[in-house]
Design a protein around this motif. Structure first.
Motif, PDB file in Angstrom:
ATOM      1  N   LEU A  23       0.921  -0.956  -0.249  1.00  0.00           N
ATOM      2  CA  LEU A  23       0.528   0.036  -0.272  1.00  0.00           C
ATOM      3  C   LEU A  23       0.839   1.346  -0.289  1.00  0.00           C
ATOM      4  CD1 LEU A  23      -2.736  -0.354   2.217  1.00  0.00           C
ATOM      5  CD2 LEU A  23      -3.038  -0.802  -0.037  1.00  0.00           C
ATOM      6  N   CYS A  24       1.643   1.590   0.890  1.00  0.00           N
ATOM      7  CA  CYS A  24       2.746   3.131   1.128  1.00  0.00           C
ATOM      8  C   CYS A  24       3.699   2.686  -0.407  1.00  0.00           C
ATOM      9  CB  CYS A  24       3.308   2.552   2.293  1.00  0.00           C
ATOM     10  SG  CYS A  24       2.101   2.179   3.826  1.00  0.00           S
ATOM     11  N   ARG A  25       3.334   3.442  -0.418  1.00  0.00           N
ATOM     12  CA  ARG A  25       4.410   4.304  -1.719  1.00  0.00           C
ATOM     13  C   ARG A  25       5.567   5.604  -1.351  1.00  0.00           C
ATOM     14  NH1 ARG A  25       3.809   0.139  -2.702  1.00  0.00           N
ATOM     15  NH2 ARG A  25       2.532  -0.596  -4.077  1.00  0.00           N
ATOM     16  N   GLY A  26       5.908   5.709  -0.032  1.00  0.00           N
ATOM     17  CA  GLY A  26       6.722   7.057   0.846  1.00  0.00           C
ATOM     18  C   GLY A  26       6.499   6.561   2.016  1.00  0.00           C
ATOM     19  N   LEU A  27       6.935   7.692   2.650  1.00  0.00           N
ATOM     20  CA  LEU A  27       7.474   7.751   3.877  1.00  0.00           C
ATOM     21  C   LEU A  27       7.775   9.030   5.025  1.00  0.00           C
ATOM     22  CD1 LEU A  27       6.869   5.713   7.010  1.00  0.00           C
ATOM     23  CD2 LEU A  27       9.227   4.947   6.385  1.00  0.00           C
ATOM     24  N   ILE A  28       6.737   9.230   5.497  1.00  0.00           N
ATOM     25  CA  ILE A  28       7.505  10.617   6.644  1.00  0.00           C
ATOM     26  C   ILE A  28       7.973   9.665   7.508  1.00  0.00           C
ATOM     27  CG2 ILE A  28       7.218  12.670   7.878  1.00  0.00           C
ATOM     28  CD1 ILE A  28       5.231  13.106   5.728  1.00  0.00           C
ATOM     29  N   THR A  29       9.388   9.948   8.507  1.00  0.00           N
ATOM     30  CA  THR A  29       9.655   9.580   9.326  1.00  0.00           C
ATOM     31  C   THR A  29      10.602   9.930  10.342  1.00  0.00           C
ATOM     32  OG1 THR A  29      10.072   7.582  10.774  1.00  0.00           O
ATOM     33  CG2 THR A  29      11.386   8.055   7.918  1.00  0.00           C
ATOM     34  N   ASN A  30      10.841  10.077  11.348  1.00  0.00           N
ATOM     35  CA  ASN A  30      12.477  10.665  12.064  1.00  0.00           C
ATOM     36  C   ASN A  30      13.334   9.940  11.783  1.00  0.00           C
ATOM     37  OD1 ASN A  30      10.105  12.745  12.233  1.00  0.00           O
ATOM     38  ND2 ASN A  30      10.867  12.552  14.792  1.00  0.00           N
ATOM     39  N   PHE A  31      14.630   9.729  12.523  1.00  0.00           N
ATOM     40  CA  PHE A  31      15.577   8.965  12.000  1.00  0.00           C
ATOM     41  C   PHE A  31      16.174   8.481  13.101  1.00  0.00           C
ATOM     42  CE2 PHE A  31      16.854  12.739   9.654  1.00  0.00           C
ATOM     43  CZ  PHE A  31      17.103  12.190   8.486  1.00  0.00           C
ATOM     44  N   HIS A  32      16.181   6.669  13.229  1.00  0.00           N
ATOM     45  CA  HIS A  32      16.307   6.120  14.014  1.00  0.00           C
ATOM     46  C   HIS A  32      17.837   5.279  14.969  1.00  0.00           C
ATOM     47  CE1 HIS A  32      11.618   6.321  13.194  1.00  0.00           C
ATOM     48  NE2 HIS A  32      11.987   6.319  11.690  1.00  0.00           N
ATOM     49  N   MET A  33      17.842   4.639  16.214  1.00  0.00           N
ATOM     50  CA  MET A  33      18.549   4.019  16.808  1.00  0.00           C
ATOM     51  C   MET A  33      18.899   3.134  16.069  1.00  0.00           C
ATOM     52  SD  MET A  33      19.812   4.772  20.022  1.00  0.00           S
ATOM     53  CE  MET A  33      19.335   3.656  21.309  1.00  0.00           C
ATOM     54  N   PRO A  34      20.268   3.163  16.058  1.00  0.00           N
ATOM     55  CA  PRO A  34      20.444   2.009  15.317  1.00  0.00           C
ATOM     56  C   PRO A  34      20.294   0.765  15.756  1.00  0.00           C
ATOM     57  CG  PRO A  34      22.639   2.719  16.436  1.00  0.00           C
ATOM     58  CD  PRO A  34      21.614   4.048  16.602  1.00  0.00           C
ATOM     59  N   GLN A  35      20.768  -0.314  14.376  1.00  0.00           N
ATOM     60  CA  GLN A  35      20.642  -2.268  15.162  1.00  0.00           C
ATOM     61  C   GLN A  35      18.729  -2.041  15.583  1.00  0.00           C
ATOM     62  OE1 GLN A  35      23.758  -4.124  15.702  1.00  0.00           O
ATOM     63  NE2 GLN A  35      24.371  -2.847  16.320  1.00  0.00           N
ATOM     64  N   THR A  36      17.913  -1.845  15.167  1.00  0.00           N
ATOM     65  CA  THR A  36      16.492  -1.394  15.451  1.00  0.00           C
ATOM     66  C   THR A  36      15.592  -2.024  14.688  1.00  0.00           C
ATOM     67  OG1 THR A  36      16.233   0.223  15.112  1.00  0.00           O
ATOM     68  CG2 THR A  36      16.999  -0.089  17.329  1.00  0.00           C
ATOM     69  N   THR A  37      14.322  -2.761  15.196  1.00  0.00           N
ATOM     70  CA  THR A  37      13.284  -2.794  13.848  1.00  0.00           C
ATOM     71  C   THR A  37      13.152  -1.574  13.187  1.00  0.00           C
ATOM     72  OG1 THR A  37      11.564  -2.209  15.543  1.00  0.00           O
ATOM     73  CG2 THR A  37      12.623  -4.806  15.272  1.00  0.00           C
ATOM     74  N   LEU A  38      13.312  -0.094  13.856  1.00  0.00           N
ATOM     75  CA  LEU A  38      12.716   0.550  12.978  1.00  0.00           C
ATOM     76  C   LEU A  38      13.485   0.667  11.156  1.00  0.00           C
ATOM     77  CD1 LEU A  38      11.648   3.074  15.805  1.00  0.00           C
ATOM     78  CD2 LEU A  38      10.095   1.997  14.268  1.00  0.00           C
ATOM     79  N   ILE A  39      14.808   1.032  11.828  1.00  0.00           N
ATOM     80  CA  ILE A  39      16.087   0.510  11.065  1.00  0.00           C
ATOM     81  C   ILE A  39      16.296  -0.474   9.536  1.00  0.00           C
ATOM     82  CG2 ILE A  39      18.238   0.038   9.997  1.00  0.00           C
ATOM     83  CD1 ILE A  39      17.984   2.913  11.066  1.00  0.00           C
ATOM     84  N   LEU A  40      15.333  -1.131  10.376  1.00  0.00           N
ATOM     85  CA  LEU A  40      15.100  -2.637   9.718  1.00  0.00           C
ATOM     86  C   LEU A  40      14.221  -1.470   8.451  1.00  0.00           C
ATOM     87  CD1 LEU A  40      15.458  -5.750  12.231  1.00  0.00           C
ATOM     88  CD2 LEU A  40      16.843  -5.103   9.848  1.00  0.00           C
ATOM     89  N   LEU A  41      12.930  -1.677   8.699  1.00  0.00           N
ATOM     90  CA  LEU A  41      11.793  -0.920   8.100  1.00  0.00           C
ATOM     91  C   LEU A  41      12.200   0.153   6.959  1.00  0.00           C
ATOM     92  CD1 LEU A  41       8.436  -0.651   9.338  1.00  0.00           C
ATOM     93  CD2 LEU A  41       9.499   1.284   8.176  1.00  0.00           C
ATOM     94  N   VAL A  42      13.176   1.053   7.758  1.00  0.00           N
ATOM     95  CA  VAL A  42      13.552   1.323   6.350  1.00  0.00           C
ATOM     96  C   VAL A  42      14.294   1.406   5.534  1.00  0.00           C
ATOM     97  CG1 VAL A  42      15.249   4.081   5.953  1.00  0.00           C
ATOM     98  CG2 VAL A  42      13.621   3.860   8.410  1.00  0.00           C
TER      99      VAL A  42
END
Length: 412
Positions: free
Chosen positions: A356-375
């Motif tokens: 569904l997603c074609r773009g993302l607005i997001t902050n900058f995340h901690m290394p080695q986290t699930t959020l970095i994996l998502l980005v």
């Protein structure tokens, strides 16, 4: 089907970077929309300010906001000995599993919690409060010590649990903010559109939006849509399995999506762009719920659960986003469900194909986290270029830090 048939091992060491402590924002930028905005578009990187966002989006784009509201979920109880027990609310247990139900509870409710100084907890804890000039007392009892389930009961019973939490609790700032809770946090650790109580962490990508920015986006005919995903403390949990990040016990979060939102997403003419990783997880969960319904496995949409690797077991699904949402909407109507309510554990890692997603607005995340994996799943190896550019240009990182608009090549 093996959960590893569609994904290779993901070594977390490949998703590390050096984040100097001084680059972790300790306070928000004022005003909100003067945070910096890194604009990534199909490999190209530009630098802007957040108030320029309306100029970077196209008419017809659909933004999706997480309207969850952070509750002051950190409660403190002092014993007669002077010992302080800290109780951080995590997941509602009774009278219901739905956050809204427990926040509206009168007389008693139970929550799974994180408990600080637990070894000093003996018997009941109590604390007095005053609301609108009326005094009361709340008691806490360790109902299930093994699972950290705490039962609260209070008098007068006319007060809701929400009212008591608002009177006594403190907002749980992230562990990397190394200062005391301040009055500014009460306002700034909430989005301007927060309305659905239940998060213990802010959906921080939305912290930069102001009423003025939202008005400019509306004038440009950029769509405004709301979903709810109550952000849990698990979002800060580091991934511990460095040799295979897929073994990480992904946290689950409660999501609520109205039928009208599904209908508007179906009608979207432009790109669907979530504001924040929580909105992205919610949107992608909608697709996989549609797949479940299409394949005849329709869950109860008023109490579903999507496990962390469902998407990978069904990765060969060629159902279009349109078909998935249409099937989901039909199933909602058949079940008489006005809003989807359930828990998602969806784990978005490199190798995931976005539906569904074609773009993302997001902050900058901690290394080695699930959020970095998502980005990294979203923009590929360019995640490293984006983070190196942000560090080089002096961007502020994490919850109170700067922002990015990511538009991968497949969004064109």
């Amino acid at each position: 089907m093996s959960t590893h048939t569609t994904l290779p091992k993901i070594n977390l060491k490949d998703y590390n970077y050096d984040l100097p402590e001084e680059r972790i924002a300790q306070s928000p930028v004022t005003p909100r929309d003067h945070a910096r905005l890194l604009f990534y578009r199909a490999g190209d990187i530009q630098h802007h300010f957040f108030y320029e966002l309306p100029q970077l989006l196209q008419t017809g784009d659909e933004l999706v906001f997480n309207n969850t509201k952070v509750i002051p979920a950190r409660l403190y109880f002092q014993k007669s000995t002077g010992a302080v027990i800290e109780v951080l609310l995590l997941h509602p247990v009774s009278p219901g599993k739905l956050v809204a139900v427990n926040m509206a509870a009168q007389e008693t409710c139970s929550w799974q919690c994180i408990i600080g100084n637990k070894k000093r907890w003996k018997g009941f804890l109590s604390r007095h409060f005053t609301i609108n000039g009326e005094e009361g007392v709340i008691f806490a009892d360790l109902e299930d010590a093994e699972n950290n389930i705490v039962r609260f009961h209070w008098s007068p019973v006319s007060f809701t649990f929400s009212e008591i939490v608002q009177a006594l609790g403190k907002l749980p700032l992230p562990p990397y903010i190394k200062r005391e809770y301040d009055d500014i946090d009460k306002e700034r650790y909430q989005t301007v559109y927060a309305r659905s109580e239940g998060a213990v962490a802010a959906p921080t990508a939305g912290l930069h939006f102001t009423e003025e920015t939202l008005h400019e986006l509306a004038q440009k005919k950029v769509g405004y849509n709301e979903v709810t995903l109550h952000v849990g403390a698990g979002t800060f949990q580091p991934v511990k399995h460095t040799e295979d990040a897929l073994e990480h016990p992904m946290h689950e979060e409660q999501m609520v999506v109205a039928q009208g939102t599904v209908e508007r997403l179906l009608q979207a003419k432009g790109r669907i762009i979530p504001v924040g990783t929580t909105s992205m997880r919610t949107l992608e969960t909608l697709y996989w719920l549609g797949v479940q319904c299409y394949e005849g496995e329709a869950p109860n949409l008023n109490g579903f659960y999507l496990d962390k690797l469902f998407a990978y077991r069904h990765a060969k699904s060629n159902l279009s986003a349109q078909e998935a949402l249409e099937t989901l909407l039909e199933t909602m109507q058949k079940q008489g469900v006005q809003q989807l309510v359930g828990d998602t554990q969806i784990y978005i890692v490199p190798g995931y194909r976005f539906r569904l997603c074609r773009g993302l607005i997001t902050n900058f995340h901690m290394p080695q986290t699930t959020l970095i994996l998502l980005v990294a799943a979203f923009i590929g190896d360019d995640w490293r270029r984006v983070y190196e550019a942000a560090l080089h240009k002096g961007y502020r990182f994490l919850s109170y830090g700067d922002s990015s608009l990511l538009l991968p090549a497949f969004s064109e």
